[in-house]
Design a protein around this motif. Structure first.
Motif: not given
Lengths: 325, 470
Positions: A97-98, A100-101
């Protein structure tokens, strides 16, 4: 890599950080040492472009924290005091998730996740729900998250606070592993032992102000003066009143020990030892007593407190004079 | 554009996935989506049978879309809880800070979370309405017109967005879910009133009337999204550590803005009131336009409400003016204070209405007053009466009263605009206090004195001037 000039942050009338000046070159670890509420977290948040400074400026990884906030955030990794993980996700999902961020391509972040999890010894827990992680594991995972985009600057805010000694050791070792030639680390802590273990430079922050700053050994010497030497003898020192040679000062004594401050140790120490032996003192050890960071910290704080007290007294005197006039 | 939306969608995806793993969210949504529509179907069928027996088919017709609106509303009520959880809950658990440390822009984070709190309940809501509609078809109950179906769909979507963006505003003012839940009554109660109003429109109004409600809710939702965006700033999210009421600080902010550092009344007009008026130029222009639109709208209402003026009533005019001259003797303060207080009270009400509606409802006093003027002009001209003679009932005091009304309305407009605009370096509390101080400045410095003088003219001179024309 980290440069601040009169960095100040006010919340309404409360001054959280006051005229902070820092200069940390690449590859150095700066420990920002101070009690809870001293302004460490606010400083970190300004350096990461989350809070806007009220006055002054800061440049991190070559970018101004106000004008180039996004560039700063993409070049800084932050480990916050509260890890704030999502309990229903597992380690892999969380880090992806991070990844991708931070806008990393999928193959790149997958490789980094693999590499970093192995580096901090967390590879075994990657498919485990984060809610089941221990405190040490959570902090290590947060450390991996902060390193995911391979930032040149790491800001670590109280990475081992409220941790048991074993978990704290795990995290400290992981931080040591992350030190490299071109990575700058700013570590906030109130743990003196941790600061001494990890710091190249130390800045003591107290009530939002930097009251001492510099390379660790230089700062200790600056605050506490030259190191002391201690001689231990076999018998009691009752009645010994030996006259000391020039450049040697007795700073303390006990039943079977003496402590000296020596101006030119290379020349004076041999003379002192000869003198002690001539006085028939059976010396069993003679050693340098290192200054601790704790002593330096307490000295710096007491100096500032004294200055503030005398300022206050001066102010009151002036007010009294005005009243009389 | 699509590339800049990507991070927002990453946030949405994570949040939705997280929600789908929480049975406390899933369970009520499933119940409200799949079970409640069947109950609504059953209720609709029973009610239709009942009212048809007594020939009240119209009630049945209106009941079907009404129940559809309720079926759609229940799942979106969950969006409020989700929004509070996703915004203030993350902040309370400390998981928002790692997100703020990423290169995400504030609007991307806001949009991601807005979608995460809105989309799942809306999908559930559409599903629920679908199940309800399917049930109607199976039972052979005629579906409402496509126009009404569309109204219900748009209303439901706008209400979801409105509640979520309201929750963001609430979240930005608190540090805990508990405090946010307490403050959320500011969203729940107006929404409950809104639903009641919409229900009334559905039963008693025409289809067109409900479109006004749709437009109103959409405008409110857009404004709330704008305010949410303006206040969803990293600084604001992490700068607030404890919920305390700092009266001393509040007073200082208000005083500094109100006085502008001036020490004498003249300096205050020059240093504080003058710059505020310059700042309000656009708002004054807009208020003047709204006033003119009010006149035009009022003028054309004559086509709907044409009241005939009889000769008898015209003859009575003279005696009525004489009565008024006797009742309001020259330099008597009773009627002056009565008129003055009435006007000030109306403007205060406008300010309060403006506060809860981003200035929109604060325009009612201006629009209403100018609307009545326009209507009277139309009434006089359609009855062949001299408009300028009758204008003497308004003009002597109106010369001051109408500009004062425009100024006060402009100050309310300005407050709403400031609240909906990002103010870097300022908290929402500070922005609100400063705009309140600006409103007070305009009121105390210009509007109230003008209204006082206007009330004196209205009580002492207007009836006497009007008497000269009849």
């Amino acid at each position: 890599m980290i440069y601040t000039e009169n960095l100040t942050k006010k919340f309404n009338e409360f001054v959280a950080v006051n005229n902070v000046n820092l200069d940390v070159p690449a590859g150095q670890v700066l420990v920002l040492l101070g009690p809870n509420g001293a302004g460490k977290t606010t400083t970190v948040r300004m350096l990461d472009s989350i809070l806007v400074p009220t006055e002054g400026r800061a440049v991190v990884a070559g970018y101004d924290v106000v004008k180039d906030a996004e560039a700063v955030r993409s070049r800084v990794g932050v480990l916050t005091e509260h890890h704030g993980l999502y309990g229903r996700m597992n380690g892999d999902e969380y880090l992806e998730f991070f990844g991708e961020l931070y806008g990393l391509p999928r193959p790149v972040y997958l490789e980094r996740i693999d590499q970093l999890l192995k580096q901090v010894g967390m590879d075994f827990a990657r498919s485990q729900r984060l809610g089941e992680y221990s405190k040490g594991m959570r902090q290590k995972l947060s450390l991996v998250r902060s390193m995911l985009h391979d930032p040149p600057v790491l800001l670590l805010d109280e990475p081992t606070s409220a941790m048991d000694p074993e978990s704290a050791r795990m995290v400290r070792d992981a931080i040591k592993d992350l030190r490299s030639g071109d990575r700058t680390i700013l570590l906030c802590t109130h743990n003196l032992q941790e600061a001494e273990e990890l710091a190249d430079q130390v800045a003591i922050i107290w009530h939002g102000q930097i009251i001492a700053n510099g390379p660790l050994q230089e700062m200790k010497a600056g605050l506490l003066g030259p190191v002391e030497y201690e001689a231990r003898v076999v018998h009691h020192l009752d009645g010994w009143e030996g006259r000391l040679s020039k450049g040697v000062f007795l700073t303390g004594r006990g039943e079977d020990w003496l402590r000296f401050k020596i101006e030119e140790p290379r020349e004076t120490t041999p003379r002192l030892l000869r003198k002690l032996l001539r006085d028939r003192l059976d010396v069993i050890s003679f050693r340098e007593v290192p200054h601790t960071l704790e002593q330096a910290y307490l000295k710096a704080v007491s100096q500032v407190q004294k200055e503030q007290e005398s300022d206050q007294e001066r102010k009151e005197d002036q007010e009294l004079e005005v009243d009389h006039a | 554009m699509l590339e800049s939306l990507r991070p927002a969608l990453v946030i949405t995806r994570r949040e939705v996935r997280d929600q789908l793993r929480d049975w406390r969210i899933i369970f009520p949504i499933v119940i409200l989506t799949l079970v409640f529509p069947f109950l609504a179907n059953f209720a609709a069928a029973q009610m239709l049978n009942f009212v048809t027996k007594y020939g009240a088919d119209i009630i049945g017709e209106r009941l079907v879309p009404f129940l559809m609106m309720i079926v759609g509303f229940f799942p979106i009520s969950v969006s409020l809880v989700m929004a509070l959880e996703t915004f203030v809950g993350e902040r309370e658990r400390g998981s928002i800070e790692p997100l703020l440390n990423t290169p995400l822009k504030d609007w991307q984070l806001y949009l991601g979370k807005l979608l995460a709190a809105t989309v799942p309940p809306l999908v559930a809501s559409y599903l629920g309405m679908g199940v309800y509609t399917g049930g109607l078809l199976l039972q052979g109950i005629p579906l409402p017109e496509i126009n009404i179906l569309l109204q219900v769909l748009v209303l439901t979507s706008a209400q979801a967005v409105m509640m979520v963006s309201g929750a963001v505003v609430v979240s930005s003012q608190t540090t805990s879910v508990r405090a946010a839940n307490l403050l959320s009554s500011f969203i729940v109660i107006p929404t409950a009133f809104l639903i009641q109003g919409e229900s009334v429109m559905m039963f008693w109004g025409t289809n067109d009337t409900l479109w006004y409600a749709v437009i109103g809710v959409v405008v409110l939702a857009v404004l709330l999204v704008r305010v949410g965006l303006a206040n969803f700033r990293r600084e604001e999210l992490l700068g607030r550590d404890i919920d305390v009421l700092n009266v001393k600080w509040g007073w200082r902010v208000f005083k500094a803005q109100f006085t502008g550092g001036a020490r004498t009344p003249w300096a205050w007009y020059a240093k504080s009131v003058g710059p505020t008026l310059r700042k309000m130029r656009k708002a004054i222009l807009l208020a003047a336009v709204i006033g003119l639109v009010g006149v035009v709208v009022g003028y054309f209402q004559i086509e709907r409400f044409n009241l005939p003026i009889t000769e008898t009533s015209l003859k009575e005019m003279d005696s009525r003016i004489s009565q008024l001259v006797q009742m309001w003797p020259l330099f008597s303060f009773g009627p002056v204070l009565y008129i003055f207080w009435h006007n000030v009270r109306t403007l205060l009400l406008g300010m309060v209405l403006g506060l809860v509606s981003f200035s929109i409802l604060g325009m009612i006093p201006l629009f209403g007053t100018t609307g009545v003027i326009g209507y009277l002009m139309a009434l006089l001209s359609t009855n062949g009466l001299p408009v300028w003679n009758y204008a003497m009932f308004i003009l002597p005091h109106g010369v001051l009263e109408i500009p004062a009304l425009v100024l006060a309305s402009a100050a309310v407009l300005q407050s709403g605009a400031i609240l909906a605009t990002p103010s870097p370096g300022k908290s929402i509390g500070q922005t609100w206090l400063e705009s309140l101080a600006d409103w007070c400045k305009v009121m105390v410095g210009l509007v109230v004195p003008a209204l006082l003088v206007a009330a004196m003219i209205e009580a002492w001179f207007t009836p006497r001037i009007a008497a000269l024309f009849f």
